[in-house]
Design a protein around this motif. Structure first.
Motif, mmCIF file in Angstrom:
data_model
loop_
_atom_site.group_PDB
_atom_site.id
_atom_site.type_symbol
_atom_site.label_atom_id
_atom_site.label_comp_id
_atom_site.label_asym_id
_atom_site.label_seq_id
_atom_site.Cartn_x
_atom_site.Cartn_y
_atom_site.Cartn_z
ATOM 1 N N ILE A 516 0.120 -6.059 6.946
ATOM 2 C CA ILE A 516 -0.820 -4.971 6.650
ATOM 3 C C ILE A 516 -0.014 -3.691 6.771
ATOM 4 O O ILE A 516 0.527 -3.402 7.837
ATOM 5 C CB ILE A 516 -2.005 -4.956 7.644
ATOM 6 N N SER A 519 -2.312 2.400 4.162
ATOM 7 C CA SER A 519 -2.959 2.743 2.894
ATOM 8 C C SER A 519 -2.510 4.124 2.415
ATOM 9 O O SER A 519 -2.846 4.535 1.323
ATOM 10 C CB SER A 519 -4.484 2.763 3.065
ATOM 11 N N GLU A 580 0.961 -9.003 0.969
ATOM 12 C CA GLU A 580 -0.144 -8.160 1.427
ATOM 13 C C GLU A 580 -1.237 -8.192 0.367
ATOM 14 O O GLU A 580 -0.955 -8.200 -0.830
ATOM 15 C CB GLU A 580 0.326 -6.715 1.634
ATOM 16 N N MET A 581 -2.481 -8.239 0.830
ATOM 17 C CA MET A 581 -3.605 -8.059 -0.085
ATOM 18 C C MET A 581 -4.331 -6.811 0.365
ATOM 19 O O MET A 581 -4.707 -6.697 1.527
ATOM 20 C CB MET A 581 -4.540 -9.267 -0.027
ATOM 21 N N GLY A 582 -4.490 -5.883 -0.550
ATOM 22 C CA GLY A 582 -5.129 -4.638 -0.153
ATOM 23 C C GLY A 582 -5.430 -3.797 -1.376
ATOM 24 O O GLY A 582 -5.241 -4.239 -2.513
ATOM 25 N N SER A 583 -5.876 -2.568 -1.099
ATOM 26 C CA SER A 583 -6.298 -1.708 -2.197
ATOM 27 C C SER A 583 -5.227 -0.681 -2.535
ATOM 28 O O SER A 583 -4.446 -0.285 -1.678
ATOM 29 C CB SER A 583 -7.583 -0.972 -1.819
#
Ligand SMILES: [Zn+2]
Lengths: 805, 353
Positions: A516, A519, A580-583
Motif C-alpha cells: 500500500i 495516494s 498494489e490495487m488502488g485508485s
C-alpha cells in the motif's frame, strides 16, 4: 476540564472511593484522562512559630529569627520579610525542601549568620500572588504540622475529557450535577448574598446589542471603589487548581466564577470606556471595515468583517467572547469595575478565535454554548465575591439586554420507544429518576413523559437525546446483548469484489507481495516519468497538502512503486516483488469530483531468489513481469489478452508494451526507463513494471469455464524452426503457424528464439514444437507429412520467413 | 560319446566363467562367448550332424540341459549385478536433505488487507455485504448528511484535506472547497441509504485521509472499516451483541467488551468500545497503558437526523453504525509498534504476515 476534588466535594457529596468514581465517570461518558495529586510538592513545609525577631547585625533589611517548628530546638532563620512580629505563625521550609518554584532550601550563611530554613511567602509556596511579605497564619495554626495538611492543600485533580455536546460539564457545577446524577446525589448550587448601594447602574452604564443573532443576551454590573491587588490565598489556590495562573483579585474572581458556573465573564476598567450622555456606553456590533484592536496580549489585530466586538463610541474595546482589549483592562489603578456576562453566538465566536488563533477558556465555552439564562446569577456571584476580596460597593441593578430569551425545551419521551430503541425494559420510575437527577423536570402520564430541559443542557432537544441520557446513566453494560433478528438477508461479496480477490490471489501466487503506497503524488512526478495527460486532463491538486511533495493525488502508481523499490534497495533489499490495487485520479476543467480509476499494478526488481546452492538467481525482466500478468489473466479466465510493442515515455524503448484485453488497451507493461529510475535515485539494475485498469479486467473475467474434452487419440510431435527478419513479432509467426495448421494442429509451443551463428544477421530463428492430432483417429504418417508441409509452406510465406535448414 | 562329454565340459567351464564375471559388461561377453552365434555351444553342436541317428536324441537332450543351465546362471548373475548397480546409483544420488529447498515463494497479502478481509468475513457471516465508494468525496456526503454542523472542527482545513474544485461552484464552507478526501467511510453509508431501502446490512472498508503528521500512532492515509445496519426493530442491545461477537472473533472468545458513552454527531446514543487487553488479560501492561482495556471502536444508534437526510422514516426503522481503524486493529493484534510500517513497502515487513 480540570476538576479539584476538594472543590467538587463542596458542590456535591462524593462518597465513592476515588478509583470507583473515576470508573463510574468513564462508564457514563465523562472520560477521566488523568488523575493528578496536588500538594505533595510542599513536603518539608511546616507551620512554625516565630519566637524571637532581631535585626541582622550586618544587614539593614534582614531579620534573624528563632522559629519553633515542633523540633527538639528552635531553628535560626534569616528572613527578609518585614510584615511580621514575634509570636506570628508562618509556613517554614526546612533544610532539604524543594519549593514549587524549584528552589531547594539549604543550610547557608547569610551575611555571616547560618540560616537553617526559610520563612515563606504565599508566592514561594505557589498558592497566591502576594509576594510582599511572609504568609501570616492564624494564631491557632498548630506548630509543627505539615503546612499542606493544615492549609488543606492536599487535593486531587481529575482531568476530564468533555465531549463537544456537553458545554455544561465545562463548569464545576455541571460536573457536580453529573457526578450527582450517576451517584444518586443532588448537587448544591453556591449561594450568593449581595448588598447593593450607591447610584443605580443605569445611571452610569448603557448597553445596546446591534446584532441579536450574534449576541442573545448582554448583562452587566458595576462595582465601584474596588482595590485591585493580589488575591487571597484561597482564591489564588482555587484558580491555580483549574490550571490557570492567578493574576489579581478582579481577574481571579472572574476566572473562578467561570470555572464554577461555566459562564465566562469579562471585567472592564469602567473609567476607560467612553462616555456618551454621561454614561459608559457599550454596543455589541460587527467590526467596521479596517477596524483594529490591541488585545490584552499586546498584539494589534486587524478585525475581519464578521468579527463580533464590544465597543464604545471610540471603537472596539474587546473581541466578544474571545479576548479583552488592552486599553480597557483592569489595572492596579482601576477603581470601578464593569462586569460583563453575556451570551455570544457559538459559531461566530469559534470563527473569530480560530481566525486569530486565540483559543481561550472563554472562547472555548462560548463556542460550545453557554446558558443565557444563567447570565445574571453569574454576575451576582462574581460581584459579591469581588466585594469580598477587593472591597467596593455593588451599584444597584443589572444592565440586562436580552433580545432572544432562551426557552427551556419541552421534549416528549415515550417509555415504550425508549425500550424499543435500547432493547431494555426500564420502567417509568427508573427513567424519571435518572432524568430528574440530571436537573430535568419530568411530567406526564405513565408511558408518555413530558420532560422540561433546563437551558444549561442545550444538547437535549429531542426524544433520542433523552434516551441517550437514560442509557448512559443507567449503564450501557446493563443493556442485554442480542443480535439483529432481521429476516431475509444474505451476506457475501459482489461479483467484482470476488474477482478482485481472485486477482490478488493470482498475483500472490505468481510471487508478488501486496503493498500500500501513498495516494499522494509529487508535482514533479509527471515530468519525471514523462506522463502524458489527455488534452483536457490534469492531475488533482490538494488545497492544503501536508507537504509540497505530497500536494497532488497520484495519477499513476508507478512513482510510488519506484520509490518502494528505491527504499528497499537503500535498505539493502535487492529483490523486490510488489503489487498494489488502488485508485488513481485526474480531473478536467468544469469537473467537481475528479475521475477516480481503480488500477492493479506491480513491480519486479532483482531476482526471485538470491543466488543459492540450487538457484542461479536470474535477474528479473520484462518477460517475468509478463509471466505474472499472464498468470493473472489466466486466473481471471480472460481469453483475449496480448501485448503490443509501443513506445511509452516511462519505459525503456524496445522493452515497452501496451496491454490489450479484447482488443482494447487497458494498461502498459515493460521495463522502467533507466533515466526515470535515475531521477528517483533508484540505482541497482532494471525494474520491470505494469499497471492495468481494473474495471475492464474484471469485466472480461469469466467465473465458470466450460469443460473441454480430453484428447482420445495420440498426437504426432513435429518441430519447426522459421527464420524471420527483425520486426516480425513472434506472436505473428505463431498465429501464421496456427492458422496454417488449422484444427488438426493441436498444440504450438515456442521453445527457442535464437540469434547468432547459423542465422543471418538481423534475423531470428523461432523454433516451435508442434503436436498434430485428429479427434477421431490416429493420424497416419502420410497425413502428418502432408499437413506439416502445408504448415511450413504457408507459415513461412505468410511472415516472409524461411525454414531453418 | 565325445560330444556329450564336450557339452558337459562346456557346462562346467561356462558356469565357472559366469561365476567369475565382474560386471554386467563382463557377463555379456561371457554370454556371447557361450551362447552367441559364434559361441562355444554353437561350436560344439556343429558336431551333432556327425553323430549317428540313434545317438542324436541323447545328445540333443544334454545340449538343451546345458543351454538351460547356462541361461539360468546368466540370469542369476545378471540379477546380482543389476541389484548392486541400483545400489550404487542410489548411493551416488543421496543428497543432504538439510540443504534449503528450491522455491519461488508466493507473495503475501498486506497485513491491512488481511485484517480487513478477516473483519469482512466476520460480518459477511452475520449477513452483511461489502459496500464501496469514492475516496474523493463531496462535503455533503462526508459531513453534512452525517449531521456535522458547518462549524464543526473536523471540517477545518487543519484536519481535512480539501481538493481543487474545477466546477466553478462556490464552496459552502468559507475559504474551502466542497470536494475533499473522505475522512471516514461513512459517506459510503449515506450513499447506500440514499440508493436502497432497508433492510441494510453493510460493511464499508476503505482508505480515508486526515491531516495528521505520520508518526508511530498516526498516518494521514489509513484504512477505516465502518458498518451500518438499518432495519425494523434494531436495538442498542443488537449493536452491543454484534460488537461483542466481533470482538470475540477478532481478539479471542475470552475477551471482555465494554461500551463507554461518547459523542459522535451521526449517532445517538454513541459509545466507544473497549476490549480487554489480550496481552495482559486486563491486568494492565504497556500496550494498554496500564488500563487493561484497548479502545478499538466507535459506535452508536443512527441519529434520526441522518435518516432525515436520506429519507428513511426513523419511526419505522432504526439502525446502528460502528467504525474502526484497520491499522489500529492490526497493530494491536499483531503487535506492530509503528503504523508507518504499513505504508513503507519494506519487503522485510510485507513478508512477515
Ligand atoms: Zn494490557
Amino acid at each position: 476540564m480540570r476538576v479539584s476534588m476538594k472543590w467538587l466535594r463542596e458542590l456535591v457529596d462524593v462518597e465513592l472511593p476515588l478509583e470507583a468514581l473515576v470508573d463510574l465517570l468513564d462508564m457514563t461518558g465523562t472520560k477521566v484522562e488523568a488523575v493528578h495529586a496536588i500538594g505533595a510538592t510542599l513536603e518539608g513545609v511546616v507551620v512554625g512559630l516565630i519566637l524571637t525577631k532581631k535585626r541582622h547585625p550586618d544587614a539593614e533589611t534582614l531579620w534573624v529569627t528563632t522559629v519553633d517548628v515542633g523540633g527538639e530546638r528552635p531553628l535560626t532563620i534569616v528572613c527578609g520579610g518585614q510584615n511580621f512580629e514575634a509570636g506570628d505563625r508562618v509556613p517554614v521550609a526546612v533544610v532539604g525542601t524543594t519549593l514549587p518554584n524549584g528552589v531547594t532550601i539549604k543550610k547557608a550563611k547569610l551575611r555571616g549568620i547560618v540560616s537553617e530554613g526559610m520563612n515563606c511567602s504565599a508566592t514561594e509556596l505557589g498558592i497566591g500572588s502576594d509576594a510582599s511579605g511572609l504568609f501570616i497564619l492564624p494564631a491557632d495554626a498548630p506548630v509543627g504540622v505539615p503546612f499542606a495538611q493544615y492549609h488543606g492543600m492536599a487535593d486531587t485533580v481529575l482531568e476530564l475529557e468533555v465531549t463537544p455536546n456537553r458545554p455544561d460539564c465545562l463548569s464545576m457545577i455541571g460536573v457536580a450535577r453529573e457526578v450527582g446524577a450517576v451517584t444518586g446525589r443532588i448537587a448544591r448550587v453556591p449561594s450568593t448574598s449581595l448588598t447593593e448601594s450607591g447610584e443605580a447602574v443605569e445611571a452610569s452604564v448603557s448597553v445596546a446589542i446591534e446584532d441579536p443573532s450574534l449576541c442573545s443576551r448582554y448583562t452587566a454590573r458595576l462595582v465601584r471603589g474596588v482595590k485591585v491587588g493580589p488575591s487571597p490565598a484561597w482564591l489564588a489556590e482555587r484558580v491555580a487548581a483549574t490550571g490557570t495562573r492567578p493574576i489579581n483579585n478582579v481577574v481571579d474572581v472572574t476566572n473562578l466564577v467561570m470555572f464554577e458556573l461555566g459562564q465566562p465573564l469579562h471585567a472592564f476598567d469602567a473609567a476607560t470606556l467612553g462616555l456618551q450622555s454621561g454614561k459608559r456606553a457599550i454596543s455589541v456590533r460587527l467590526a467596521l471595515p479596517g477596524e483594529t484592536l490591541t488585545t490584552l496580549d499586546g498584539q494589534e489585530r486587524a478585525l475581519a468583517a464578521d468579527t463580533l466586538v464590544i465597543s464604545d463610541q471610540s471603537g472596539a474595546v474587546a473581541l466578544a467572547g474571545v479576548m479583552g482589549g488592552a486599553a480597557t483592562e483592569v489595572t492596579g489603578s482601576t477603581v470601578d469595575v464593569l462586569l460583563e456576562s453575556a451570551c455570544f453566538d457559538p459559531a461566530s465566536t469559534g470563527r473569530t478565535s480560530r481566525r486569530l488563533a486565540l483559543i481561550s477558556e472563554a472562547s472555548m465555552r462560548f463556542e460550545r454554548g453557554v446558558d443565557a439564562n444563567g447570565c445574571v446569577d453569574v454576575l451576582d456571584r462574581a460581584a459579591s465575591l469581588l466585594v469580598e476580596v477587593a472591597g467596593g460597593t455593588v451599584a444597584p441593578g443589572v444592565i440586562d439586554e436580552y433580545p432572544r430569551p432562551a426557552v427551556p425545551a419541552v421534549v416528549p419521551l415515550r417509555i415504550s420507544r425508549l425500550n424499543a430503541l435500547l432493547g431494555t425494559e426500564l420502567d417509568r420510575a427508573r427513567v424519571a429518576g435518572i432524568l430528574e437527577r440530571l436537573g430535568l423536570q419530568v411530567d406526564g402520564p405513565a408511558d408518555e413523559l413530558t420532560v422540561t430541559v433546563p437551558t444549561f443542557r442545550p444538547d437535549l432537544g429531542r426524544e433520542v437525546d433523552l434516551i441517550e441520557e437514560v442509557v448512559r446513566v443507567h449503564g450501557m453494560g446493563l443493556v442485554p446483548s442480542t443480535l439483529p433478528a432481521g429476516r431475509g438477508r444474505v451476506g457475501g461479496l459482489t461479483e467484482d469484489q470476488e474477482r478482485r480477490e481472485r486477482a490478488g490471489a493470482a498475483l500472490r501466487g505468481a510471487g508478488l507481495n501486496e503493498a500500500i503506497t501513498w495516494s499522494f503524488a509529487d508535482p514533479t512526478d509527471a515530468e519525471r516519468i514523462g506522463w502524458v495527460f489527455g488534452p483536457d486532463e490534469r492531475p488533482v491538486r490538494l488545497l492544503n497538502p501536508m507537504s509540497g511533495d505530497q500536494s497532488l493525488l497520484r495519477f499513476s502508481t508507478l512513482p510510488g512503486l519506484i520509490r518502494a523499490v528505491a527504499d528497499n534497495r537503500r535498505k539493502g533489499v535487492a529483490d523486490v516483488h510488489l503489487y498494489e490495487m488502488g485508485s488513481v485520479w485526474w480531473t478536467a476543467p468544469g469537473r467537481k469530483q475528479p475521475k477516480e480509476r481503480a488500477v492493479v499494478a506491480g513491480v519486479l526488481a532483482g531476482s526471485w531468489n538470491r543466488t543459492g546452492w540450487n538457484d542461479p538467481g536470474v535477474a528479473l525482466d520484462l518477460s517475468d513481469m509478463k509471466g505474472v500478468v499472464e498468470s493473472l489473466v489466466e486466473e481471471l479466465g480472460i481469453a483475449r489478452f496480448r501485448l503490443r510493442a509501443a513506445d511509452l515515455p516511462h519505459l525503456q524503448p524496445g522493452r515497452s508494451a501496451e496491454v490489450l484485453i479484447g482488443g482494447d488497451v487497458v494498461g502498459w507493461l515493460g521495463e522502467v526507463h533507466p533515466s526515470v529510475l535515475a531521477s528517483y535515485g533508484c540505482a541497482g539494475g532494471p525494474v520491470a513494471a505494469f499497471e492495468l485498469q481494473l474495471k475492464p479486467l474484471l469485466k472480461a473475467a469469466r467465473d465458470v469455464r466450460p469443460f473441454t474434452d480430453l484428447p482420445r487419440f495420440p498426437g504426432v510431435k513435429m518441430d519447426l524452426a522459421i527464420v524471420v527478419p527483425d520486426g516480425v513479432p513472434a506472436e505473428r509467426v505463431e498465429q501464421a503457424v496456427r492458422s496454417a495448421g488449422g484444427k488438426l494442429l493441436d498444440e504450438v509451443r515456442l521453445f527457442d528464439a535464437y540469434r547468432g551463428e547459423g542465422v543471418a544477421p538481423g534475423h531470428t530463428s523461432l523454433a516451435f514444437a508442434l503436436v498434430y492430432r485428429h479427434p477421431d483417429h490416429t493420424l497416419t504418417d502420410e497425413e502428418v507429412t502432408a499437413l506439416h508441409e502445408k504448415v511450413v509452406r504457408k507459415a513461412t510465406s505468410a511472415v516472409g520467413g524461411q525454414l531453418r535448414g | 560319446m565325445a560330444l556329450i562329454d564336450e557339452l558337459q565340459e562346456l557346462r562346467t567351464t561356462g558356469l565357472e566363467s559366469i561365476a567369475a564375471s565382474d560386471d554386467l559388461a563382463g557377463l555379456e561377453a561371457v554370454r556371447v562367448a557361450l551362447l552367441g552365434k559364434k559361441g562355444s555351444l554353437t561350436g560344439v553342436l556343429r558336431g551333432l550332424g556327425a553323430l549317428a541317428a540313434d545317438e542324436r536324441p541323447a545328445a540333443g537332450k544334454v545340449s538343451n540341459e546345458v543351454r538351460q543351465a547356462l541361461e539360468e546362471a546368466l540370469a542369476d548373475r545378471e540379477a546380482v549385478f543389476s541389484a548392486s548397480a541400483l545400489e550404487r546409483r542410489l548411493t551416488a544420488e543421496a543428497v543432504d536433505v538439510t540443504l534449503p529447498g528450491r522455491r519461488r515463494a508466493p507473495g503475501r497479502q498486506h497485513l491491512i488487507e488481511k485484517v480487513t478481509r478477516e473483519i469482512s468475513d466476520i460480518f459477511i457471516g452475520l449477513g452483511y455485504r461489502i459496500a464501496e465508494g469514492p475516496e474523493v468525496e463531496l462535503d455533503y456526503y462526508n459531513f453534512t448528511a452525517l449531521n456535522t454542523p458547518p462549524d464543526h472542527p473536523a471540517r477545518n482545513a487543519s484536519d481535512t484535506f480539501y481538493v481543487e474544485d474545477l466546477s466553478g461552484d462556490a464552496a459552502t464552507v468559507a475559504g474551502e472547497s466542497d470536494v475533499l478526501l473522505r475522512t471516514q467511510t461513512s459517506p459510503v453509508q449515506v450513499r447506500v441509504m440514499e440508493n436502497s431501502t432497508p433492510p441494510i446490512y453493510i460493511l464499508a472498508p476503505g482508505k480515508v485521509y486526515r491531516r495528521d503528521v505520520a508518526d508511530p500512532s498516526h498516518l494521514p492515509q489509513f484504512t477505516q472499516i465502518e458498518g451500518l445496519v438499518v432495519d425494523e426493530g434494531i436495538t442498542f442491545g443488537d449493536l452491543k451483541g454484534t460488537l461483542e461477537h466481533f470482538a470475540h472473533e477478532m481478539f479471542g472468545p475470552d475477551r471482555a467488551v465494554r461500551l463507554r458513552p461518547h459523542f459522535f454527531p451521526f449517532t445517538e446514543p454513541s459509545a466507544e468500545v473497549d476490549v480487554s487487553c489480550h496481552l495482559c488479560n486486563g491486568a494492565g501492561c504497556r500496550m494498554c497503558k496500564g488500563s487493561g482495556w484497548l479502545e478499538v471502536l466507535g459506535c452508536g444508534m443512527v441519529d434520526p437526523n441522518v435518516f432525515g437526510y436520506v429519507g428513511i422514516d426513523p419511526e419505522r426503522y432504526s439502525g446502528f453504525a460502528f467504525g474502526m481503524g484497520a491499522e489500529r486493529i492490526a497493530a494491536l493484534k499483531y503487535g506492530v509498534p509503528d503504523l508507518r510500517h504499513f505504508i513503507e513497502s519494506d519487503m522485510r515487513f510485507l513478508r512477515q504476515f
